[in-house]
Design a protein around this motif. Structure first.
Motif, short mmCIF file in Angstrom:
data_model
loop_
_atom_site.label_atom_id
_atom_site.label_comp_id
_atom_site.label_asym_id
_atom_site.label_seq_id
_atom_site.Cartn_x
_atom_site.Cartn_y
_atom_site.Cartn_z
N ALA A 125 82.52 -1.54 82.58
CA ALA A 125 82.48 -0.82 83.89
C ALA A 125 83.81 0.07 84.11
N VAL A 126 84.94 -0.31 83.41
CA VAL A 126 85.92 0.57 83.81
C VAL A 126 85.78 1.74 82.89
N ILE A 127 85.30 1.79 81.51
CA ILE A 127 84.94 2.71 80.60
C ILE A 127 84.08 3.72 81.43
N CYS A 128 83.13 3.00 82.05
CA CYS A 128 82.05 4.05 82.53
C CYS A 128 82.63 4.77 83.71
N MET A 129 83.36 4.17 84.81
CA MET A 129 83.90 4.70 85.68
C MET A 129 84.97 6.02 85.28
N LEU A 130 85.77 5.81 84.16
CA LEU A 130 86.60 6.80 83.65
C LEU A 130 85.73 7.71 82.99
N ALA A 131 84.71 7.47 82.40
CA ALA A 131 83.97 8.41 81.72
C ALA A 131 83.49 9.29 82.76
N ASP A 132 83.01 8.83 83.92
CA ASP A 132 82.26 9.46 84.85
C ASP A 132 83.39 10.42 85.62
N LYS A 139 93.27 16.82 85.21
CA LYS A 139 94.52 16.90 84.65
C LYS A 139 94.86 15.55 83.97
N ALA A 140 95.65 15.58 82.81
CA ALA A 140 96.04 14.19 82.07
C ALA A 140 96.90 13.30 83.14
N ALA A 141 97.49 13.83 84.15
CA ALA A 141 98.48 13.13 84.83
C ALA A 141 97.46 12.20 85.93
N ASP A 142 96.42 12.94 86.45
CA ASP A 142 95.44 12.40 87.16
C ASP A 142 94.57 11.25 86.34
N TYR A 143 94.28 11.56 85.37
CA TYR A 143 93.30 10.50 84.55
C TYR A 143 94.32 9.34 84.10
N LEU A 144 95.59 9.51 83.94
CA LEU A 144 96.45 8.45 83.45
C LEU A 144 96.70 7.46 84.68
N GLU A 145 96.83 8.00 85.63
CA GLU A 145 97.14 7.49 87.15
C GLU A 145 95.95 6.40 87.51
N GLU A 146 94.60 6.92 87.30
CA GLU A 146 93.49 6.42 87.39
C GLU A 146 93.45 5.06 86.40
N LEU A 147 93.72 5.37 85.04
CA LEU A 147 93.61 4.58 84.07
C LEU A 147 94.74 3.21 84.27
N THR A 148 95.75 3.76 84.80
CA THR A 148 96.91 2.67 85.12
C THR A 148 96.27 1.72 86.32
N ASN A 149 95.87 2.44 87.22
CA ASN A 149 95.27 1.56 88.38
C ASN A 149 94.34 0.50 87.93
N GLN A 150 93.27 1.04 87.07
CA GLN A 150 92.56 0.09 86.40
C GLN A 150 92.82 -0.91 85.66
N ARG A 151 93.71 -0.62 84.69
CA ARG A 151 94.52 -1.47 83.90
C ARG A 151 95.24 -2.70 84.78
N LEU A 152 96.15 -2.35 85.83
CA LEU A 152 96.69 -3.19 86.68
C LEU A 152 95.79 -4.17 87.39
N VAL A 159 90.14 2.00 75.65
CA VAL A 159 89.50 2.35 76.75
C VAL A 159 89.30 4.04 76.96
N THR A 160 90.23 4.57 76.66
CA THR A 160 90.57 6.07 76.74
C THR A 160 89.61 6.69 75.52
N MET A 161 89.73 6.16 74.36
CA MET A 161 88.82 6.86 73.35
C MET A 161 87.18 6.60 73.89
N GLU A 162 86.91 5.33 74.29
CA GLU A 162 85.44 5.44 74.75
C GLU A 162 85.17 6.35 75.81
N ALA A 163 86.17 6.28 77.08
CA ALA A 163 86.05 7.29 78.16
C ALA A 163 85.67 8.67 77.87
N LEU A 164 86.77 9.25 76.98
CA LEU A 164 86.94 10.68 76.80
C LEU A 164 86.27 10.99 75.65
N CYS A 165 85.85 10.42 74.66
CA CYS A 165 85.19 10.88 73.34
C CYS A 165 83.89 10.07 73.40
#
Length: 179
Positions: free
Chosen positions: A21-28, A38-51, A63-69
């Motif tokens: 679900a996290v991967i799908c949300m970040l891919a979307d 922006k990389a900073a915006d992506y990282l902020e959302e990734l960090t929120n999900q991670r925590l 997760v980033t490999m799956e979401a972005l690639c």
């Protein structure tokens, strides 16, 4: 595979169903913003999900490999997303070993990636995400033993390891001739 990790207070692993679900949300998120994300915006959302979902930093790299690639990551896509990986690796203070672990996790979840795995490793090396000594120790000296898809990854990168060990020998020869 494993479920209810959150209820037990355990960190999620790369193969936990809840990460999908996290991967799908970040891919979307990535698809909806396209190149304007922006990389900073992506990282902020990734960090929120991670925590919120409780997974570690190296799992966030997977997760980033799956979401972005996607589930058919190729070297060009991996290279094209380098800015995101650079920022993630730097901000989370990930090591070359963490990068190799995440690539193994990706291979474990996407066995079709084996045919391009050596090229993906080459991108990681060229981007300075993993140094040649780290790569050689991980695969040749079995420091990666027990990590996701280690045997398949080790087999897939055979030619790349030969090239890297020759490059390392050349570097050592250069160092000696500088004296």
């Amino acid at each position: 595979r494993r479920s209810h990790a959150l209820k037990k207070g355990i960190e999620l692993e790369y193969d936990d169903g809840e990460l999908k679900a996290v991967i799908c949300m970040l891919a979307d998120l990535s698809k909806s913003h396209g190149t304007s994300l922006k990389a900073a915006d992506y990282l902020e959302e990734l960090t929120n999900q991670r925590l919120a979902k409780k997974f570690d930093q190296k799992t966030s790299l997977y997760v980033t490999m799956e979401a972005l690639c996607g589930n058919e990551m190729d070297p060009k896509t991996f290279q094209d997303k380098a800015e995101y990986f650079d920022r993630l690796i730097e901000s989370q203070e990930l090591t070359g070993t963490d990068v190799l672990w995440a690539l193994g996790a990706y291979l474990d979840m996407n066995p079709g990636a084996k045919r391009l795995f050596a090229q993906l490793l080459k991108v990681a090396y060229q981007q300075d995400w993993a140094e040649e000594t780290t790569i050689l120790q991980f695969y040749n000296e079995d420091e990666g033993e027990g990590t996701p898809a280690f045997a398949d990854a080790q087999q897939a990168v055979g030619p790349c390891l030969k090239w890297l060990s020759e490059a390392e020998e050349d570097d050592n020869d250069d160092d000696e001739s500088d004296d």
